[in-house]
Design an enzyme around this catalytic site. Structure first.
Site, mmCIF file in Angstrom:
data_model
loop_
_atom_site.group_PDB
_atom_site.id
_atom_site.type_symbol
_atom_site.label_atom_id
_atom_site.label_comp_id
_atom_site.label_asym_id
_atom_site.label_seq_id
_atom_site.Cartn_x
_atom_site.Cartn_y
_atom_site.Cartn_z
ATOM 1 N N ARG A 169 30.344 -73.291 19.393
ATOM 2 C CA ARG A 169 30.152 -72.092 18.577
ATOM 3 C C ARG A 169 29.526 -70.978 19.402
ATOM 4 N NH1 ARG A 169 30.109 -72.072 13.093
ATOM 5 N NH2 ARG A 169 28.347 -70.645 13.087
ATOM 6 N N GLU A 205 49.919 -58.914 10.942
ATOM 7 C CA GLU A 205 50.407 -59.379 12.249
ATOM 8 C C GLU A 205 49.412 -60.356 12.886
ATOM 9 O OE1 GLU A 205 53.121 -60.170 14.820
ATOM 10 O OE2 GLU A 205 53.588 -58.512 13.465
ATOM 11 N N ASP A 210 58.408 -68.690 8.997
ATOM 12 C CA ASP A 210 59.258 -67.698 8.331
ATOM 13 C C ASP A 210 58.490 -66.948 7.244
ATOM 14 O OD1 ASP A 210 61.319 -68.466 9.962
ATOM 15 O OD2 ASP A 210 62.387 -69.614 8.425
ATOM 16 N N SER A 262 56.073 -64.536 8.879
ATOM 17 C CA SER A 262 56.833 -63.385 9.366
ATOM 18 C C SER A 262 57.277 -62.500 8.205
ATOM 19 C CB SER A 262 58.038 -63.878 10.165
ATOM 20 O OG SER A 262 58.806 -62.810 10.609
#
Length: 150
Positions: free
Chosen positions: A22, A85, A112, A115
């Site tokens: 961490r 994104e 998919d 996206s």
């Protein structure tokens, strides 16, 4: 390639592939966050495209002297696409890690859908930008409308 090196990322900083603990403090966390942003910019062509388009939208907004409320919507639209994104890249990396270059229909579905989420965000951005910029652009050509004003 040695088995421990098979997951190394190309173009990563020297110590990038060694981190397992961490963050010890805020500045370490900030450094790692900035490194993550750098890595997505280096590795993902679509993110670079979104950043360039976002910069062009910023320039257009400055050119047309957008109103404050218009800037709010433009910022929401642009950052929705950029955030989606980031999420798409995270999902793709995790799926690739789990399936390890083997095909699985659920892996394809996850990639998919992730996206598709970016596409939906980009459509949202386009609609917002069309609504915001339409009167400014038309006014530049002498066309005045009240489509979106009360």
């Amino acid at each position: 390639m040695a088995s421990k090196d098979k997951y190394k990322l190309e173009n990563a900083p020297k110590d990038y592939n060694k981190k397992i603990e961490r963050n010890s403090n805020f500045f370490r966390a900030l450094k790692n966050s900035l490194r993550g942003i750098w890595m997505i910019l280096v590795r993902e062509r679509n993110m670079r495209i979104h950043i360039v388009l976002g910069f062009c939208i910023l320039l257009a907004g400055l050119y047309y002297d957008l109103a404050r409320s218009d800037w709010l919507w433009v910022a929401v639209a642009v950052f929705t696409v950029i955030s989606s994104e980031f999420l798409n890249t995270i999902i793709e990396a995790l799926v690739d890690l789990v399936v390890n270059k083997t095909y699985h229909p659920l892996a394809g579905l996850a990639k998919d859908v992730a996206s598709g989420g970016v596409l939906v965000a980009a459509i949202f951005e386009f609609i917002i930008l069309a609504i915001i910029f339409q009167p400014y652009i038309w006014r530049q050509f002498g066309i005045v409308t009240n489509f979106f004003h009360h």
